[in-house]
Design a protein around this motif. Structure first.
Motif, PDB file in Angstrom:
ATOM      1  N   THR A  82       0.823  -1.211   0.000  1.00 42.15           N
ATOM      2  CA  THR A  82       0.000   0.000   0.000  1.00 42.15           C
ATOM      3  C   THR A  82       0.858   1.262   0.000  1.00 42.15           C
ATOM      4  O   THR A  82       0.388   2.339  -0.347  1.00 42.15           O
ATOM      5  CB  THR A  82      -0.930   0.013   1.220  1.00 42.15           C
ATOM      6  N   ALA A  83       2.133   1.119   0.365  1.00 40.15           N
ATOM      7  CA  ALA A  83       3.079   2.236   0.318  1.00 40.15           C
ATOM      8  C   ALA A  83       4.476   1.656   0.150  1.00 40.15           C
ATOM      9  O   ALA A  83       4.736   0.514   0.529  1.00 40.15           O
ATOM     10  CB  ALA A  83       2.994   3.085   1.589  1.00 40.15           C
ATOM     11  N   VAL A  84       5.379   2.440  -0.412  1.00 47.36           N
ATOM     12  CA  VAL A  84       6.732   1.968  -0.686  1.00 47.36           C
ATOM     13  C   VAL A  84       7.408   1.479   0.593  1.00 47.36           C
ATOM     14  O   VAL A  84       7.545   2.216   1.567  1.00 47.36           O
ATOM     15  CB  VAL A  84       7.580   3.086  -1.328  1.00 47.36           C
ATOM     16  N   GLY A  85       7.813   0.204   0.580  1.00 52.48           N
ATOM     17  CA  GLY A  85       8.585  -0.349   1.685  1.00 52.48           C
ATOM     18  C   GLY A  85       7.808  -0.644   2.947  1.00 52.48           C
ATOM     19  O   GLY A  85       8.397  -1.093   3.937  1.00 52.48           O
ATOM     20  N   ARG A  86       6.489  -0.438   2.954  1.00 53.63           N
ATOM     21  CA  ARG A  86       5.712  -0.623   4.192  1.00 53.63           C
ATOM     22  C   ARG A  86       5.317  -2.075   4.380  1.00 53.63           C
ATOM     23  O   ARG A  86       4.175  -2.483   4.157  1.00 53.63           O
ATOM     24  CB  ARG A  86       4.495   0.298   4.171  1.00 53.63           C
ATOM     25  N   ILE A  87       6.278  -2.856   4.835  1.00 57.63           N
ATOM     26  CA  ILE A  87       6.017  -4.276   5.126  1.00 57.63           C
ATOM     27  C   ILE A  87       5.071  -4.402   6.312  1.00 57.63           C
ATOM     28  O   ILE A  87       4.295  -5.356   6.412  1.00 57.63           O
ATOM     29  CB  ILE A  87       7.344  -5.014   5.410  1.00 57.63           C
ATOM     30  N   ASP A  88       5.140  -3.425   7.219  1.00 62.57           N
ATOM     31  CA  ASP A  88       4.308  -3.486   8.425  1.00 62.57           C
ATOM     32  C   ASP A  88       2.824  -3.390   8.104  1.00 62.57           C
ATOM     33  O   ASP A  88       1.978  -3.734   8.942  1.00 62.57           O
ATOM     34  CB  ASP A  88       4.699  -2.377   9.398  1.00 62.57           C
ATOM     35  N   LEU A  89       2.482  -2.940   6.889  1.00 66.48           N
ATOM     36  CA  LEU A  89       1.067  -2.829   6.515  1.00 66.48           C
ATOM     37  C   LEU A  89       0.519  -4.123   5.914  1.00 66.48           C
ATOM     38  O   LEU A  89      -0.676  -4.217   5.632  1.00 66.48           O
ATOM     39  CB  LEU A  89       0.876  -1.678   5.522  1.00 66.48           C
ATOM     40  N   LEU A  90       1.389  -5.107   5.718  1.00 66.45           N
ATOM     41  CA  LEU A  90       0.915  -6.417   5.251  1.00 66.45           C
ATOM     42  C   LEU A  90       0.117  -7.095   6.359  1.00 66.45           C
ATOM     43  O   LEU A  90       0.396  -6.881   7.553  1.00 66.45           O
ATOM     44  CB  LEU A  90       2.103  -7.301   4.850  1.00 66.45           C
ATOM     45  N   PRO A  91      -0.862  -7.933   6.026  1.00 68.13           N
ATOM     46  CA  PRO A  91      -1.679  -8.565   7.078  1.00 68.13           C
ATOM     47  C   PRO A  91      -0.874  -9.531   7.937  1.00 68.13           C
ATOM     48  O   PRO A  91      -0.030 -10.276   7.431  1.00 68.13           O
ATOM     49  CB  PRO A  91      -2.767  -9.295   6.278  1.00 68.13           C
ATOM     50  N   LYS A  92      -1.142  -9.499   9.245  1.00 69.20           N
ATOM     51  CA  LYS A  92      -0.508 -10.454  10.149  1.00 69.20           C
ATOM     52  C   LYS A  92      -1.099 -11.843   9.938  1.00 69.20           C
ATOM     53  O   LYS A  92      -2.306 -11.989   9.774  1.00 69.20           O
ATOM     54  CB  LYS A  92      -0.733 -10.045  11.602  1.00 69.20           C
ATOM     55  N   ASP A  93      -0.246 -12.846   9.964  1.00 70.09           N
ATOM     56  CA  ASP A  93      -0.719 -14.232   9.904  1.00 70.09           C
ATOM     57  C   ASP A  93      -0.868 -14.717  11.341  1.00 70.09           C
ATOM     58  O   ASP A  93       0.057 -15.272  11.934  1.00 70.09           O
ATOM     59  CB  ASP A  93       0.271 -15.105   9.128  1.00 70.09           C
TER      60      ASP A  93
END
Length: 739
Positions: A61-72
């Motif tokens: 959703t934004a450059v480099g924002r891995i933290d915005l990926l859904p938690k498993d």
């Protein structure tokens, strides 16, 4: 190594350790957030992240924002369980998760509600504190005594990343993320949200509806797999039959050769025997004659020596008669052998060996996965206008397959549409090529599928961009201007329609659709040969998240990420193989080969995508094919190269990808032709420099001139977007004009 996408696992395949804050990608593979951050820094770019396992791309959703990926959360739960099990199985004492007082001793219980190990003191507090009075506690000594481990315990409380002391209790239906109470009050108060349990019911139903459809697809896939297995079995059976037929045929040929060998040997023996018999008879007759002559000579010689005159005279007539007989007989006798040793043979095996080498043929037919379609060179089309392309069937050796009658099938559909695909008419040209055309009725991305014998051809299915038609004869004034810091040279567009421009001050700048500059690469005002720096950059090519730049005065091509990080570079100054002299234009074909026009070497150099040198295209030795200071280069819908002849009288020269000169056009329209771009219908746009005023000349697919767009200055490189809008580098006015 691939993870199991059917169920959660407890360890990350990237680091091989127990999950730490696992994040799920669109392919359903999960990795530690820290691992994905590291992988993105090494391999990622822009707003896309390829899975380290399967390489399927997941948009960010934004450059480099891995933290915005859904938690498993399920994988996190499995990781927690594994951690608990390891602690239970370990011989070391388990530390308390609540207190840090070593005098309280090791953990003696486990709280299922908080998922924490508790020491004796904390266990007692837990049983007496009102808030935790009813928590379920597990006695660890009893578990260890039974040799049991902690399994099937509840999930740990879900805490919010933004508010660590708060529990996730809501689901934002607007953003599809879990929220705590503070998130709702502070950041999502205008969103639609529900309690997690309530939202889960609706979302579960939605998920199950998709699952049902996919299950139907899966059943059909299983049927296809079953059919494929049967076909494979038939292929194996046919293979054995063919092998046996080949063996039996050659066995019969071998037996026929052996039989012929025996027959020829028999004839040879008979001929030799006949010669020997005749020669033996001749020899015996000559020997008999010789013996008779020897006896006669001996007898008559003796008579002349010992006979009395009377005795000699009485027998002289008889002896003379015998001698005359022998002389006459000698004249009639053939002394040469009646038979020679020569035995003429006819065993010239050259023709036979050639026939044997060419004898028989096992026909494999065409290889669909190597067969190609010209649609891939420019995968675009125009609404309500016929778009033609050609399929070239190829064999397993990647050579053109010359026969027709293959079952070629083609369909097209609008991406995301629920309607059935449209079947396209296929014309068999009976020479290994098949002509296909379609007339799209809607704009947007279309999926074009082409199969041979139910197998997709190379790169099928294709994504074809369909746009509204444009009347190029009506193009006049520009509709948008992108102002640059200095003289502009090269232009290119990425997949999001962001515009990248090479500048004469040794830098590259990028603009969004509105014309706002958001990026700058290189060192403005300072030339350099360092990696990622430029010395008069010219042509530019964008491919996914990669950028190829013709670094003119550094005599090289630089391959960079959009961020500016160097991936590779190739070319050094010179005229040898792999060397460059003032590279100007650059284009790429779907296979990845790169074509670079060399202003200083009067040629086009061809490289693999990794920079490996392939060949030169010069046109030398072909009438009319020579280049003179080529600058712009583009590929047309059939795969041929169009090169602007900046220093020659002919505007554009056309070559095949292997370097064969085909034709030329437009020599009387523009002096000092520079940039060129070509659309899906074969219309070409050529920019001229040092003309007064600067112009863009437009030619139709038959290379007939149809329009002159008068600019205000020198026009260098050009490009087209997916909607058919033209972008022209207005060099001296330091701007890019959009038409």
């Amino acid at each position: 190594m691939a993870t199991n996408t059917s169920a959660a696992t407890s360890s990350c395949t990237y680091c091989s350790k127990i999950f730490n804050d696992p994040r799920m990608l669109n392919c359903l593979h999960s990795f530690c957030k820290e691992c994905l951050d590291k992988y993105y820094d090494e391999e990622g770019s822009g707003t896309n992240l390829k899975c380290p396992n399967c390489e399927i791309s997941t948009p960010l959703t934004a450059v480099g924002r891995i933290d915005l990926l859904p938690k498993d959360l399920q994988a996190s739960y499995e990781a927690d369980i594994t951690t608990y099990e390891l602690k239970m199985k370990s011989k070391k004492e388990i530390e308390c998760d609540r207190c840090v007082d070593p005098e309280n001793g090791p953990a003696v219980s486990f709280c299922c509600n908080e998922c924490k190990f508790l020491c004796k003191v904390c266990t007692k507090d837990h049983k007496t504190w009102r808030k935790t009075l009813h928590h379920e506690l597990i006695n660890l000594s009893e578990k260890k005594k039974k040799g049991d481990v902690l399994k099937n315990i509840p999930h740990a409380p879900m805490t919010c990343n933004a508010h660590p002391d708060a529990t996730l209790t809501y689901f934002c239906e607007s953003h599809h993320i879990l929220l705590c109470r503070d998130c709702v009050l502070l950041e999502h108060k205008s969103c639609e949200y529900q309690m997690i349990k309530i939202a889960a019911k609706a979302e579960k139903a939605d998920l199950l509806s998709y699952l049902g459809k996919v299950e139907e697809i899966r059943a059909k896939l299983e049927d296809a797999m079953g059919h494929g297995d049967k076909v494979m079995q038939r292929v194996n059976a046919t293979h054995k039959t063919v092998d046996n037929s080949i063996k039996n045929t050659f066995k019969a040929l071998y037996e026929a050769l052996r039989s012929r060998e025996r027959a020829l040997l028999s004839v040879s023996g008979d001929i030799a025997l006949g010669k020997e018999t005749a020669l033996r008879m001749q020899h015996e007759n000559v020997k008999k004659f010789h013996d008779d002559a020897t006896k006669t000579c001996k007898r008559i010689k003796a008579a002349t020596e010992v006979y009395t005159p009377a005795e000699m005279l009485s027998t002289k007539t008889t002896m003379a008669t015998k001698l005359q007989y022998l002389m006459k007989l000698f004249q009639e006798t053939i002394l040469e052998s009646c038979k020679s040793e020569v035995m003429p043979t006819s065993l010239d095996n050259a023709a036979l060996l050639k026939d044997i080498q060419l004898f028989g043929q096992v026909i494999a037919g065409c290889c669909p996965s190597l067969s190609t379609a010209t649609i891939e060179f420019i995968p675009k089309a125009v609404k309500s206008r016929e778009r033609k392309f050609v399929i070239q069937a190829r064999d397993s050796q990647d050579k053109p397959y010359p026969k027709g009658s293959e079952p070629v099938y083609a369909t097209i559909r609008l991406m995301g549409s629920e309607e059935s695909p449209t079947t396209l008419a296929v014309t068999d040209n009976e020479n290994g090529t098949y002509s296909i055309s379609f007339t799209p009725t809607s704009i947007g991305k279309h999926v074009l599928s082409v199969t041979i014998s139910n197998e997709h051809i190379k790169r099928s299915p294709f994504i074809v961009y369909v746009r509204e038609p444009r009347d190029y004869t009506a193009l006049n004034a520009s509709i948008q201007t992108f102002k640059a810091p200095t003289n502009v040279c090269g232009v290119a567009l990425d997949e999001h329609s962001n515009l990248y421009v090479t500048l004469d001050n040794h830098s590259i700048v990028a603009f969004d659709k509105s014309g706002t500059q958001f990026s700058e690469l290189g060192t403005p005002g300072s030339n350099s040969s360092d990696d990622g720096k430029f010395y008069y950059p010219r042509g530019i090519l964008l491919k996914n998240d990669l950028m190829y730049v013709a670094d003119w005065d550094n005599h090289r091509i630089q391959k960079l990420k959009i961020s500016g990080d160097l991936v590779a570079k190739f070319g050094t100054e010179g005229s040898g193989k792999g060397q460059l002299n003032c590279p100007s234009g650059i284009c790429m074909i779907p296979e990845g080969k790169i074509f670079v026009s060399e202003y200083g070497n009067n040629r086009v150099s061809v490289f693999e995508a990794d920079g490996t040198f392939c060949s030169h295209i010069t046109g030398q030795g072909q009438k009319g094919g020579d280049m003179k200071s080529p600058r712009g280069i583009a590929i047309d819908p059939t795969g041929n190269l169009h090169v602007t002849n900046y220093g020659g009288s002919t505007l554009v020269k056309i070559y095949s990808q292997c370097g064969k000169y085909i034709s030329e056009y437009g020599g009387d329209k523009v002096t000092s032709a520079c940039g060129i771009c070509i659309d899906a219908e074969g219309y070409s746009f050529i920019g001229g420099t040092y003309a007064n005023p600067g112009r863009v000349e437009v030619f139709d697919s038959e290379h007939k001139h149809i329009k002159t767009i008068t600019a205000v200055s020198n026009i260098w490189h050009l490009t087209l977007d997916n909607d058919g809008f033209l972008y022209a580098a207005d060099f001296s006015n330091s701007q890019v004009q959009k038409y």
